[in-house]
Structure formats: structure tokens, C-alpha cells
Design a protein around this motif. Sequence first.
Motif, short mmCIF file in Angstrom:
data_model
loop_
_atom_site.label_atom_id
_atom_site.label_comp_id
_atom_site.label_asym_id
_atom_site.label_seq_id
_atom_site.Cartn_x
_atom_site.Cartn_y
_atom_site.Cartn_z
N MET A 8 3.22 53.47 2.95
CA MET A 8 2.07 52.79 3.12
C MET A 8 0.90 53.47 3.77
SD MET A 8 2.84 50.44 6.49
CE MET A 8 2.93 51.02 8.02
N ASP A 156 4.05 42.22 0.26
CA ASP A 156 4.48 43.68 0.62
C ASP A 156 5.74 43.55 1.21
OD1 ASP A 156 4.70 46.06 2.10
OD2 ASP A 156 2.43 46.30 2.13
N VAL A 158 7.83 45.79 2.05
CA VAL A 158 8.04 47.02 3.25
C VAL A 158 7.57 46.46 4.51
CG1 VAL A 158 7.50 49.31 3.90
CG2 VAL A 158 8.12 49.13 1.70
N TRP A 210 7.38 48.09 -4.13
CA TRP A 210 6.82 47.75 -2.82
C TRP A 210 5.99 46.26 -2.96
CZ3 TRP A 210 6.12 52.20 0.60
CH2 TRP A 210 5.43 51.92 1.82
N HIS A 211 5.22 46.05 -4.05
CA HIS A 211 4.31 45.14 -4.20
C HIS A 211 4.47 44.19 -5.36
CE1 HIS A 211 2.20 48.74 -2.69
NE2 HIS A 211 1.67 48.29 -1.79
N HIS A 222 4.59 50.56 -7.53
CA HIS A 222 4.99 51.43 -6.69
C HIS A 222 6.37 51.27 -6.24
CE1 HIS A 222 3.75 53.60 -2.57
NE2 HIS A 222 4.92 54.05 -2.85
N ILE A 224 9.99 52.18 -4.35
CA ILE A 224 10.43 52.44 -3.00
C ILE A 224 11.62 53.37 -3.09
CG2 ILE A 224 11.00 51.65 -0.65
CD1 ILE A 224 9.87 48.90 -1.51
N THR A 230 11.04 53.75 4.75
CA THR A 230 11.02 52.28 4.11
C THR A 230 12.74 52.09 4.21
OG1 THR A 230 11.35 53.47 1.77
CG2 THR A 230 9.19 52.77 2.71
N THR A 233 13.80 48.69 4.47
CA THR A 233 13.83 47.77 3.35
C THR A 233 15.18 47.36 2.80
OG1 THR A 233 11.61 48.55 3.30
CG2 THR A 233 12.27 46.88 1.62
#
Length: 465
Positions: A8, A156, A158, A210-211, A222, A224, A230, A233
Motif C-alpha cells: 500500500m 481494499d 488488505v 488487493w482492490h 494488483h 497480493i 500483507t 490478509t
Amino acid sequence: MGFKIYGMKKIKAAILLSAILLTSCKSASSTQKNASTVSKNITDVQLMDRVQRDALKYFWDFAEPNSLMGRERYHEDFYPKNDANVVTTGGSGFGLMTILVGIERGFIPRKEAVKRLSHIADFLAKADRHHGAWPHWLNGETGKTVNFGNKDSGGDIVETAFLTQGLMVVREYFKNGNAEEKALAEKMDKLWKGVEWNWYTKGGEKVLYWHWSPIDGWLMNHKIQGYDETLITYILAASSPTYPIDAETYYQGFTRNGGYLTSNTKYGLPLIVKHNGAEEYGGPMFWEHYSYLALDPNGLSDRYIKNYFDLTRNHALIQYRYSVENPKKFKGYGENYWGLTASYTRNPDGSVGYRAHNPKEDNGVIAPTAAISSMPYTPKESLNVLRFLYTQKPQFIGSAGPYDATSVHFDNWFTPRYLAIDQGTIAPMIENYRTGLLWKLFMNAPEIKAGLKKLDFKSTKYNLK
């Protein structure tokens, strides 16, 4: 940035720079709030109490007034009006844990804390969620998504994980309490079970993304992948009783089927894993804080890592030894002044910027949270920094504890500003060193034990059977 960071912070740097590069820095001659030299005879216990109490103020005294969540940032010298109600989901998760520390230490009344935590839970229940995930930022007045950046206009996962570990420990802390406390625990339980972790595999790929945005879909794209901040997560996603991922998503996604391992050493210390984009010394120190506020690395292992504590401790010791070696000859660096992580920074023109500090991205600015929040790994070395700051550098201490960024090298430069994600790791990590409070709460949660077992984790401290 001079090197690539998969986390991030890579995105946050650009966002924060655009919002912050407007004001000049303070110097040692500036008048400070609540800055008074602490007696050199103060004990280590008193020092830890002091900084934990100070850090709590960020989330108790300076919380956003409607949601009572943690503001993204708080500036003593300048506070952008348009940011006053922007709250951070991940940083607020750290704040939940900080509030528990405040209860345990007697800094705040338990009953008042329960009311505040219940208010936060009610706010989160009504706030925007995107397949169960909260966005990085929320408007504290409306609960609506505040875009974090271009195409980052939705969930998000994460930041949601950072928040969720806080929800989990609050649930565990109060689940056997009085009627009001049990009701709070039930609220937290419902919130965490609503996160659709498996949605963020983008249709079943063996990796988390991630998103996701209702406007831009998966355009951020993105993945992870480790090693970075992370890890938590994947732990939470595997532990979910409602929307879980399987073990292979963790091993193929985060560990890259073991491809993140390395035989590299620094100062004779094995790095064990490739720190994304920073393989020589390891990345910014927050990589060993955010996941381990709740996840206990002591005696923890999986298919590839024999003991996560070796990984976290070595990273901290490498940073410490780097500062003692001080290859760039920055004034002040040494046994009592070390710690590099993502934080505010001093730009060449003297303005305030943002930088993912680490030995490869070192410009002479120390972030106190880096060393102080590493206390479970390097207690002596971290306490040296804490003592130095409070007894010899009172100008580096503000109304909520050590400021986010400081520099002895640049004539005792500092910026009288705080970030939730940096201030929020201090009290929890010190408490984990002192009593293991948050580690015990999280690691003994039944879903977490089941999730860790599913991922083939083993622990010498906790029964994962």
C-alpha cells in the motif's frame, strides 16, 4: 521512489505527497506542545507506560468526532480542512487494539471504551462495503467511500484485513463479559463474517487481489504476493467461516510456491524471504509490524518458514546494525537512534514529503515507530531508542507521543505530524512484548486456529489442532 515496493505504501506515497507538500518543516527551536524532558532516571516500565499512553491519545483524543474512528493523519502544525473527516480503515484496526491496551493499562475506563467501540461497530455496519470489504478511506461523517487514488474507488482487502484483526481481538476480549460487552462482541463477529474474502480471488484464481471497485472493477490488477506486510490478509481469508480461500491460494499466491525464499544474508543474519524490491537489507520495518500486531510469530512455522520469529527479528536486527554501521555517515545514527519505515520525510527543499525509508531508501530521516514497534524482536535496542527520544530529544515528542519523522542529521529536524498506521502499531506491539495480550487473543480465536491449521501452520505456543 528509487525502488519498487509491492504494498500500500507504493500508492500511498503519491497520494500523500499531493496532499502534504504545502508546508515547511519545524526545527528544534520551535515551541512544542507537551514537550518536556523526561528524567533520565525513568525506568523502562515507566517509559513503556508513557509512550503507550501517549500513542493512545491519537485514537482516543484525536479521533474523528462522528465515527470515532482513527483519522488518516493528524497535524499539530497544519490540518487540511478537507481531510478532517477522512478516516482510515486499516489504521482504525490498529486503533481498536490500542484501545484494548488502554483498558488493560488503566488509561481509559472500560465502560467508556465499550461504548466507543460499540459506536465504531455501528458506524462500520452502515458504512460502504464492496463485497464485504471496506475501502481504504471512509468519510467519517457519511460512511461513504473516499477514493484513495485513480481507480482505487472500492474495496481494499488488505486494509480490510488490518481492520478485521482489530475486530477479532475486540470480539475475543469481550465475548465473556457483561451483557453490553457480549453485544459488542456479537457486533464485531458479524462484521468480520461479512467480508467476502474469496471474491478477491477474481473468479477463483489462486491469488488474492488487493482492490475491486464497483466503478473500475479489477483495473487496479494488483496481486497480493509476498513478502511484505500483507500476510495477515491470507491468514484471515483462510480462517473465514463464511467466505474462505483454500490453502493453495496462500501457497501459490503469497509464497509463490516458495519462490519468495532467499539464501541472502546481511550482517550474518539470514533474510529468509525476498522482501519485495528490497532484497539486500529487507524492506521498510512496517512489514514486520502490520501482520504481527495480532499474529504471533514466536514458534510459528508453515511449509517454508521454520520460525517466523527468526524472520521478523532478523529484519529488525539488520536495520539496527545498518544504523550502527551508518555507511552514509548520517549524524545521530547509532545504537540509540535507528529505525527506517514508510513515514513522512524531509524533502531536499525542506518541505514535508513521504518516503518508504529503508537502508536502500535512506535520506537521514528516522521514523521512531520503526524501532519502538519492533520491541518484541529487539527489546534492548528498541528501549534504547525510546529512552533517547524521551530523555534527550523532547522536541521530537508531541501530544500523541514521538512524531512521525525526525532527523538529528538535519539540525534536529522533525515534523509535528502523525499518521494512524504509524502511531497505531506502537502500543499494541509494546503490549505484545510485555504481556502478549493481542497475540493471545487472536491466536486462540477458534476460527484463526482452524485457518492456520488449514494452511499447514504449526506453533510451539498454541495448540492448532
